[in-house]
Write a protein that holds these residues in place. Structure first.
Motif, mmCIF file in Angstrom:
data_model
loop_
_atom_site.group_PDB
_atom_site.id
_atom_site.type_symbol
_atom_site.label_atom_id
_atom_site.label_comp_id
_atom_site.label_asym_id
_atom_site.label_seq_id
_atom_site.Cartn_x
_atom_site.Cartn_y
_atom_site.Cartn_z
ATOM 1 N N TYR A 79 1.035 -1.080 -0.215
ATOM 2 C CA TYR A 79 0.145 0.053 0.138
ATOM 3 C C TYR A 79 1.013 1.042 -0.176
ATOM 4 N N GLY A 80 0.338 1.700 -0.500
ATOM 5 C CA GLY A 80 0.482 3.187 -0.394
ATOM 6 C C GLY A 80 0.252 4.847 -1.278
ATOM 7 N N HIS A 81 0.638 5.966 -1.534
ATOM 8 C CA HIS A 81 0.611 6.882 -2.683
ATOM 9 C C HIS A 81 -0.274 6.605 -4.099
ATOM 10 N N ASP A 82 0.405 6.033 -4.056
ATOM 11 C CA ASP A 82 -0.195 5.719 -5.266
ATOM 12 C C ASP A 82 -0.786 4.100 -6.174
ATOM 13 N N ASN A 83 -0.844 3.569 -4.978
ATOM 14 C CA ASN A 83 -1.512 2.100 -5.046
ATOM 15 C C ASN A 83 -1.942 2.123 -4.200
ATOM 16 N N GLN A 84 -3.316 1.692 -4.029
ATOM 17 C CA GLN A 84 -4.260 1.462 -2.960
ATOM 18 C C GLN A 84 -4.107 0.006 -2.049
ATOM 19 N N MET A 85 -3.824 -0.573 -2.802
ATOM 20 C CA MET A 85 -4.519 -2.101 -2.887
ATOM 21 C C MET A 85 -5.248 -2.822 -2.316
ATOM 22 N N THR A 86 -6.561 -2.043 -2.467
ATOM 23 C CA THR A 86 -7.370 -2.474 -1.685
ATOM 24 C C THR A 86 -8.660 -3.046 -2.703
ATOM 25 N N PRO A 87 -9.023 -4.079 -2.226
ATOM 26 C CA PRO A 87 -10.532 -4.937 -2.790
ATOM 27 C C PRO A 87 -11.112 -3.853 -3.289
ATOM 28 N N SER A 88 -11.613 -4.604 -4.551
ATOM 29 C CA SER A 88 -13.156 -3.925 -4.752
ATOM 30 C C SER A 88 -14.512 -4.172 -3.905
ATOM 31 N N ASP A 89 -15.121 -2.933 -3.117
ATOM 32 C CA ASP A 89 -15.959 -3.390 -2.151
ATOM 33 C C ASP A 89 -17.451 -4.293 -2.751
ATOM 34 N N VAL A 90 -17.836 -3.845 -3.113
ATOM 35 C CA VAL A 90 -18.908 -4.651 -4.423
ATOM 36 C C VAL A 90 -18.491 -6.417 -3.866
ATOM 37 N N ASP A 91 -17.281 -7.127 -3.666
ATOM 38 C CA ASP A 91 -16.468 -8.142 -3.634
ATOM 39 C C ASP A 91 -16.448 -8.659 -2.338
ATOM 40 N N LEU A 92 -16.157 -7.370 -1.650
ATOM 41 C CA LEU A 92 -16.255 -8.347 -0.244
ATOM 42 C C LEU A 92 -17.316 -8.177 0.575
#
Length: 278
Positions: free
Chosen positions: A134-147
């Motif tokens: 994770y960093g400023h230019d890449n959040q590394m988060t899954p799609s929320d609808v998938d969660l």
């Protein structure tokens, strides 16, 4: 255990953005299908400290998690352990910190990324993500609808009595863009639109639903301190219970005993705050 409840935590959303931008949630408040209060985080209002307090009902000064760099297996009773003590079934779809706090530490990428452990005395069904890199230019988060879909899958497959969902998308975007901008307006709109179809499904399946944040964020995308923008979020409740007047501020330490009381699980002596739902 017959009662069922889901806690949905959208990380890092300040109170003003909830009330201004989440049109579906606000629409249910307007129609009387939901109630909303201000929710005030513990200090420090940093993510890991708040996660620990939400589930143990004790302050960071008691549980000892002073920030995101200080994550360990907590020793206090928590929502998961108390639901299991009452023979309920638990599940979590969340950042890996939750697994480390309430199941096993350190987090093992292979063992702990996904597990089904019916005999566990904390989390029976876990689906976790780490956001490694994770960093400023890449959040590394899954799609929320998938969660949201994954939590629903666990509910349908395993009959969860208590389920936690936690997503860092809006917190991460707030750190990058701050909260008073077109990017965050759109991100909150998208989150509200993704979440909305699942709430009627969960309610139809017999779940009470609480939607809130762990903390807010200020005008510079910061949280951790006492500023109301950093500490305060909104808390939406869908269910049959009675609650306090709309101008009441919910203390974060009230969440754990409230959830346990709604589920009919024992509230340990360590949880001193009073439930806000009856």
């Amino acid at each position: 255990m017959q009662n069922k409840l889901l806690l949905i935590i959208l990380d890092g959303v300040p109170h003003r953005n909830w009330r201004r931008l989440f049109g579906n949630l606000e629409g249910w408040v307007q129609s009387g299908e939901a109630r909303v209060w201000t929710h005030r985080a513990v200090l420090p209002s940093i993510s890991a400290s708040c996660y620990a307090s939400i589930h143990t009902g004790v302050s960071p000064q008691v549980h000892g998690c002073t920030g995101n760099g200080n994550v360990f297996r907590l020793s206090q009773p928590d929502i998961f352990s108390q639901v299991r003590a009452a023979n309920g079934v638990t599940g979590a779809v969340a950042h890996s910190f939750w697994s480390e706090f309430f199941n096993r530490h350190p987090f093992d990428y292979v063992r702990d990324i996904e597990y089904d452990e019916p005999e566990s005395d904390t989390i029976n069904h876990g689906r976790f993500h780490t956001m490694t890199g994770y960093g400023h230019d890449n959040q590394m988060t899954p799609s929320d609808v998938d969660l949201f879909a994954t939590l629903t899958n666990l509910c349908l497959r395993f009959g969860l009595n208590y389920g936690l969902l936690h997503t860092c998308t809006l917190d991460s975007m707030g750190h990058r863009f701050f909260h008073d901008c077109t990017q965050m307006d759109h991100a909150c709109f998208v989150m509200d639109e993704m979440l909305a179809p699942f709430i009627p499904k969960w309610r139809a399946a017999g779940y009470e639903v609480i939607v809130t944040a762990d903390h807010g964020q200020d005008a510079r995308g910061h949280h951790g301190g006492r500023d109301p923008l950093q500490q305060e979020s909104a808390l939406y409740y869908f269910g049959p219970a009675s609650g306090p007047s709309e101008d009441t501020v919910i203390d974060q330490l009230q969440l754990a005993p409230t959830i346990l009381s709604r589920l009919g699980a024992p509230v340990p002596d360590t949880m001193q705050a009073r439930p806000f739902l009856t």
